[in-house]
Design an enzyme around this catalytic site. Sequence first.
Site, PDB file in Angstrom:
ATOM      1  N   ARG A 177       0.873  -1.182   0.000  1.00 55.78           N
ATOM      2  CA  ARG A 177       0.000   0.000   0.000  1.00 55.78           C
ATOM      3  C   ARG A 177       0.901   1.221   0.000  1.00 55.78           C
ATOM      4  NH1 ARG A 177       2.431   1.810   3.790  1.00 55.78           N
ATOM      5  NH2 ARG A 177       0.900   3.466   3.889  1.00 55.78           N
ATOM      6  N   ASP A 187      -1.603  11.087  -1.645  1.00 49.63           N
ATOM      7  CA  ASP A 187      -1.955  10.048  -2.612  1.00 49.63           C
ATOM      8  C   ASP A 187      -2.266  10.638  -3.978  1.00 49.63           C
ATOM      9  OD1 ASP A 187      -2.244   7.400  -0.883  1.00 49.63           O
ATOM     10  OD2 ASP A 187      -2.841   9.139   0.285  1.00 49.63           O
ATOM     11  N   LYS A 201      -4.453  10.257   3.635  1.00 47.45           N
ATOM     12  CA  LYS A 201      -5.238   9.376   4.507  1.00 47.45           C
ATOM     13  C   LYS A 201      -6.282  10.155   5.313  1.00 47.45           C
ATOM     14  CE  LYS A 201      -4.977   5.836   4.544  1.00 47.45           C
ATOM     15  NZ  LYS A 201      -5.848   5.010   3.670  1.00 47.45           N
TER      16      LYS A 201
HETATM   17  O1  MRU Z   1      -4.470   3.260   2.242  1.00 40.75           O
HETATM   18  P1  MRU Z   1      -2.989   3.396   2.121  1.00 40.75           P
HETATM   19  O2  MRU Z   1      -2.216   2.854   3.268  1.00 40.75           O
HETATM   20  O3  MRU Z   1      -2.472   2.919   0.773  1.00 40.75           O
HETATM   21  O4  MRU Z   1      -2.853   4.969   2.143  1.00 40.75           O
HETATM   22  C1  MRU Z   1      -1.804   5.639   1.666  1.00 40.75           C
HETATM   23  C2  MRU Z   1      -1.120   6.259   2.784  1.00 40.75           C
HETATM   24  O5  MRU Z   1      -0.405   5.568   3.485  1.00 40.75           O
HETATM   25  C3  MRU Z   1      -1.233   7.664   3.096  1.00 40.75           C
HETATM   26  O6  MRU Z   1      -2.323   8.320   2.661  1.00 40.75           O
HETATM   27  C4  MRU Z   1       0.101   8.298   2.853  1.00 40.75           C
HETATM   28  O7  MRU Z   1       0.241   9.365   3.679  1.00 40.75           O
HETATM   29  C5  MRU Z   1       0.326   8.707   1.438  1.00 40.75           C
HETATM   30  S1  MRU Z   1       0.958   7.424   0.488  1.00 40.75           S
HETATM   31  C6  MRU Z   1       2.559   7.924   0.279  1.00 40.75           C
END
Ligand code: MRU
Length: 376
Positions: free
Chosen positions: A55, A251, A262
């Site tokens: 992830r 993201d 997140k």
């Molecule tokens: O749902 P995930 O664990 O794939 O989410 C992504 C993340 O871990 C966060 O949003 C993160 O801060 C950005 S990904 C580099």
Amino acid sequence: MNVEGRHFRTIWTEGDGEGEVLRIIDQTALPHEFRIIDLHSVDEVCRSIREMWVRGAGLIGATAAWGVWLAAREAAHLSAEEFSVRMAMSMEALRVTRPTASNLVWALQRQQKAIAGLFGAAAVDAAHAEAQAIADEDADFCRRIGEHGRAVIEAIAARKPGQTVNILTHCNAGWLAFVDYGSALSPVYAAFDAGIPVHVWVDETRPRNQGASLTAWELGQHGVPHSLIADNVGGHLMQHGMVDMVITGADRVTLCGDAANKIGTYLKALAAADNAVPFYVALPSSTFDFSLRNGVLEIPIEERSAEEVRVMSGSLLNENGQTAGTASVRICPEFTPARNWAFDVTPARLITGLITERGVCEASEESVLSLYPEQK
Ligand code: MRU
């Protein structure tokens, strides 16, 4: 980065020819177990992204790129026409695994270009080369983000000589979320390695607890001082001068600097603005979506299973408080309905700066384009 003193990336291949295998760290097993698993087919790659064995924006992109290589290998015996149909289906299967992170579609578009007009062994070789290039670039860009972000931390440290710089982060945007180094945590590692005294407030990050299980584990492996806090503590700490800066990952970030990250990140940004705490978002260029301007209206937000809110998993403790395996427990009445949005959008106006592989810019179209003029 290192695990028990040994260097690992989050995804890599081993062996060669027909025997070459794709390996990942199973992030659903951390922090209880460091488990490496092999992915043998594009179907397994899709599952690994969907079920979050891997992830984080950068790693999702790199994994999808390697998935295209496996898909090409599985389809290498087909005619040119059949190959192209099969590859289109595999790319679509990869594309729909998770909707929010830009890196997924970005990596697939790169692979599409790399194998355009090819089939058979030539396509397999081209997909392999491109996947490796994407992975190497991801690691290199994250290392550069670390250098640019270290300068920001250094400037804060210079204003409080001899004192620790307290950094709050949300979720996991460390090396586990990329191929190596990370985005939000890369500046932290660079500052720590340069001898700047840092301490990280780690939000647990409900519902999947990436902060508690992944960020805390990473920082511990590297020896960076940190404290795990419940998700709602940050505002209180900021009111009492206990946070010098916030750094999160992202993201997907629009041309104007709105940042999806997140769920819960937006609330941290509001608290930071109210308390004049600088709020930085760290990202490689693969996380920009230069085609979007309004993040709140345009970025697709993943909604995941309600079970992730209703059920928590962790270490099972025996009567002496020692770990005795893992367990899942339901934390609400049996039939309580739940909803589970995985990301939210922090508007550019709440962001002090974007830390990229090309340097730090403001969260605005003009400033983003000054770093990425080729996007004009
Ligand atoms: O749902 P995930 O664990 O794939 O989410 C992504 C993340 O871990 C966060 O949003 C993160 O801060 C950005 S990904 C580099």
